[in-house]
Design an enzyme around this catalytic site. Sequence first.
Site, PDB file in Angstrom:
ATOM      1  N   GLU A 279      -0.350   0.776  -1.356  1.00  0.00           N
ATOM      2  CA  GLU A 279      -0.940  -0.074  -0.325  1.00  0.00           C
ATOM      3  C   GLU A 279      -1.221  -1.507  -0.806  1.00  0.00           C
ATOM      4  O   GLU A 279      -2.377  -1.936  -0.892  1.00  0.00           O
ATOM      5  CB  GLU A 279      -2.207   0.580   0.226  1.00  0.00           C
ATOM      6  CG  GLU A 279      -1.915   1.929   0.872  1.00  0.00           C
ATOM      7  CD  GLU A 279      -3.098   2.548   1.593  1.00  0.00           C
ATOM      8  OE1 GLU A 279      -4.237   2.078   1.394  1.00  0.00           O
ATOM      9  OE2 GLU A 279      -2.879   3.501   2.360  1.00  0.00           O
TER      10      GLU A 279
ATOM     11  N   GLU B  96       2.595   8.921   1.956  1.00  0.00           N
ATOM     12  CA  GLU B  96       1.200   9.349   2.168  1.00  0.00           C
ATOM     13  C   GLU B  96       0.814   9.329   3.631  1.00  0.00           C
ATOM     14  O   GLU B  96       1.193   8.422   4.373  1.00  0.00           O
ATOM     15  CB  GLU B  96       0.230   8.440   1.404  1.00  0.00           C
ATOM     16  CG  GLU B  96      -1.224   8.874   1.516  1.00  0.00           C
ATOM     17  CD  GLU B  96      -2.186   7.869   0.906  1.00  0.00           C
ATOM     18  OE1 GLU B  96      -1.878   7.356  -0.186  1.00  0.00           O
ATOM     19  OE2 GLU B  96      -3.224   7.596   1.521  1.00  0.00           O
TER      20      GLU B  96
END
Length: 479
Positions: A227, A330
Amino acid sequence: MKRLVVSCLLVGMAFNANAQNYWKKNAGKTAKVYLTNSKTNEKMVEKGSVKFEKLDQPKETDACIFVDPDFKYQKLIGIGGAITDAAAETFYKMPKDKQKEILDAYYGKNGLGYTVVRTNMNSCDFSSDSYTYVQDNDTSLKTFNVVHDEKYKIPMIKEAQKAIGKDFTFYFSPWSPPAWMKSNKSLYKGGRLENQYYQVWADYYVKFIKEYEKRGINIWGLTVQNEPMATQSWESCIYTADEEGAFLKNNLGPTLWKNGYKDKKVMIWDHNRDLIYQRATTTLSDPETAKYASGIGYHWYETWNNKTQLFDNLAETQRAFPDKFLAFTEGCKEQFDLSKIYDVKLGELYGRNMINDFNKGTALWTDWNVLLDETGGPNHVGNFCFAPIIADTKTGQVHYTYEYYYVGHVSKFIKPNAQRIGSSTNRVALTSTTFMNENGQLVTVIMNDTDNDIDANLWIEGMSAKLSAPAHSIQTVVL
């Protein structure tokens, strides 16, 4: 309850142009059906078989899902979930017999068929504490060690590896470099990797790979950064697309290759679908950068700023980079609530994402934590979430959510190296994807997340088999 009539689900039966001849020779062939039905509480139950009989051209008014075996797309690398600190800590708090049950549920002969494992390099939010593998300001990395991981994480990963066998596919992601390498001098709240530490940080990945492989854990791949656009209250680090590209081109890629790790699959981005196209087209615009990247990773959390998932961005990215695989790295349902662990909507979230992801070109699909405790943790910043299996460490009870079964309708039946077959639908009531396994089995997954039962026909080149898709159900048809 109102029943809808659906006249066709067109399913491909072979990879070659002789599929029609196959059907002529095999009229009367049957297919096995496996069903999860929230209304009857049936979970991955074999519902017998359906028989194919002759049926001519479906009508335009019929709701149909079309699958054509002459159009073949990506091959499946594998499906699995993350063994984080939280998953491993929870696992070893459970009684021995429950540990075996959980391992078998995911990796055993009768389990979900998981072959993929992701883990965190350095700590993440799903760790009980924050940690790195070196002492502060050790630019030589002489103090590097993974002793922290030897207590819980490495033993569980090795158990999974043993159960999976030859198809074991393991990769890792960093949430943050050590604080002293960063602009904000903290593991948390974003910050950037300082330029003078680019090479030290690249060497860090190599150290991690070597330490894990010394322990017999073969590493298949890695993502550059988890991220890289999220400034979180937990471990995080920011890279622009250009910065990620520069680090990969000048440091990480050459360092991996120089150390004999050219075979490791490097995935860029590793964040949400919203910016995946911009990130890929920017980071991979330079051929000298692109040569080090094998795949493009993504998450499903773009709903924080959108009402729904942006699946079309995957297809556009795959068209732009057909030589790079798409990897779902994810996803989970956030805001844990123990009273909702048996809600079918948890499963439908997974089913909707998996089917659409595969239909848009995804080759690798990795859930987030494989296991969490009765609090949705442990998590050192209180970011508690759901997982397919919830283990109550106080009572020793193992809870299987609908997430587990909906994932299983894909992972249990579609094997690594299966190839996706072209498909489309003219109704939103049924969502479906189809793969052909290497042994010739054709696997079609069908989800109905509406309030209406649906009668359906599976149809291929003039042959059809009747089936039923109950409201809020998922089923797998194996031919």
